[in-house]
Scaffold this motif. Structure first.
Motif, PDB file in Angstrom:
ATOM      1  N   THR A   1       0.945  -1.127   0.054  1.00 26.21           N
ATOM      2  CA  THR A   1       0.093   0.001  -0.167  1.00 26.21           C
ATOM      3  C   THR A   1       0.925   1.280  -0.053  1.00 26.21           C
ATOM      4  O   THR A   1       0.259   2.350  -0.437  1.00 26.21           O
ATOM      5  CB  THR A   1      -1.054  -0.175   1.190  1.00 26.21           C
ATOM      6  N   LYS A   2       2.162   1.313   0.457  1.00 27.52           N
ATOM      7  CA  LYS A   2       2.945   2.344   0.186  1.00 27.52           C
ATOM      8  C   LYS A   2       4.559   1.755   0.233  1.00 27.52           C
ATOM      9  O   LYS A   2       4.653   0.936   0.737  1.00 27.52           O
ATOM     10  CB  LYS A   2       2.882   3.036   1.667  1.00 27.52           C
ATOM     11  N   ILE A   3       4.981   2.688  -0.574  1.00 30.43           N
ATOM     12  CA  ILE A   3       6.609   2.409  -0.783  1.00 30.43           C
ATOM     13  C   ILE A   3       7.203   3.816  -0.881  1.00 30.43           C
ATOM     14  O   ILE A   3       7.003   4.713  -1.088  1.00 30.43           O
ATOM     15  CB  ILE A   3       6.863   2.173  -2.468  1.00 30.43           C
ATOM     16  N   ASN A   4       8.099   3.800   0.536  1.00 30.51           N
ATOM     17  CA  ASN A   4       8.645   4.910   1.059  1.00 30.51           C
ATOM     18  C   ASN A   4       7.504   6.256   1.245  1.00 30.51           C
ATOM     19  O   ASN A   4       7.681   7.278   0.638  1.00 30.51           O
ATOM     20  CB  ASN A   4       9.829   5.539   0.066  1.00 30.51           C
ATOM     21  N   GLN A   5       6.514   6.009   1.813  1.00 34.80           N
ATOM     22  CA  GLN A   5       5.266   6.732   2.143  1.00 34.80           C
ATOM     23  C   GLN A   5       4.476   7.180   0.809  1.00 34.80           C
ATOM     24  O   GLN A   5       3.757   8.264   1.113  1.00 34.80           O
ATOM     25  CB  GLN A   5       5.664   7.944   2.984  1.00 34.80           C
ATOM     26  N   GLN A   6       4.654   6.890  -0.284  1.00 37.36           N
ATOM     27  CA  GLN A   6       4.006   6.957  -1.297  1.00 37.36           C
ATOM     28  C   GLN A   6       2.833   5.932  -1.495  1.00 37.36           C
ATOM     29  O   GLN A   6       3.395   4.868  -1.862  1.00 37.36           O
ATOM     30  CB  GLN A   6       5.044   7.125  -2.659  1.00 37.36           C
ATOM     31  N   SER A   7       1.655   6.385  -1.648  1.00 47.22           N
ATOM     32  CA  SER A   7       0.745   5.314  -1.875  1.00 47.22           C
ATOM     33  C   SER A   7       0.612   4.673  -3.153  1.00 47.22           C
ATOM     34  O   SER A   7       1.075   5.239  -3.981  1.00 47.22           O
ATOM     35  CB  SER A   7      -0.821   6.165  -1.510  1.00 47.22           C
ATOM     36  N   THR A   8       0.203   3.377  -3.091  1.00 49.91           N
ATOM     37  CA  THR A   8       0.502   2.573  -4.287  1.00 49.91           C
ATOM     38  C   THR A   8      -0.612   1.377  -3.873  1.00 49.91           C
ATOM     39  O   THR A   8      -1.124   1.280  -2.848  1.00 49.91           O
ATOM     40  CB  THR A   8       1.753   2.158  -4.695  1.00 49.91           C
ATOM     41  N   THR A   9      -0.741   0.499  -5.008  1.00 48.27           N
ATOM     42  CA  THR A   9      -1.483  -0.602  -4.974  1.00 48.27           C
ATOM     43  C   THR A   9      -0.898  -1.777  -5.706  1.00 48.27           C
ATOM     44  O   THR A   9      -1.483  -1.969  -6.804  1.00 48.27           O
ATOM     45  CB  THR A   9      -3.016  -0.493  -5.183  1.00 48.27           C
ATOM     46  N   PHE A  10       0.180  -2.285  -5.172  1.00 51.50           N
ATOM     47  CA  PHE A  10       0.630  -3.279  -5.880  1.00 51.50           C
ATOM     48  C   PHE A  10       0.491  -4.669  -5.551  1.00 51.50           C
ATOM     49  O   PHE A  10       0.383  -4.999  -4.295  1.00 51.50           O
ATOM     50  CB  PHE A  10       2.252  -3.359  -5.749  1.00 51.50           C
TER      51      PHE A  10
END
Length: 67
Positions: A28-37
């Motif tokens: 849900t986050k990579i280095n505080q950047q929201s994502t959806t992998f």
């Protein structure tokens, strides 16, 4: 990947300068950047390679924007 592998990846990521947050199999986050992998669609080595490409792209962008 399975949920155990995702949890392990999130636990070891800081050793390599990454912060990963997950909800089950979804990063849900990579280095505080929201994502959806959805990690269930990747083999573990494929997902690590994907993370490396993301970081490399961010590093290149930072390099060219450096002042």
């Amino acid at each position: 990947m399975n949920e155990e592998q995702v949890a392990r990846l999130c636990a070891i990521a800081p050793k390599y300068g990454l912060t990963l947050t997950h909800d089950g199999l979804i990063i849900t986050k990579i280095n505080q950047q929201s994502t959806t992998f959805d990690t269930s669609k990747y083999m573990p080595d494929q997902f690590v390679d994907l993370l490396a490409k993301i970081i490399a792209t961010q590093m290149k962008a930072d390099l060219w924007q450096w002042q």
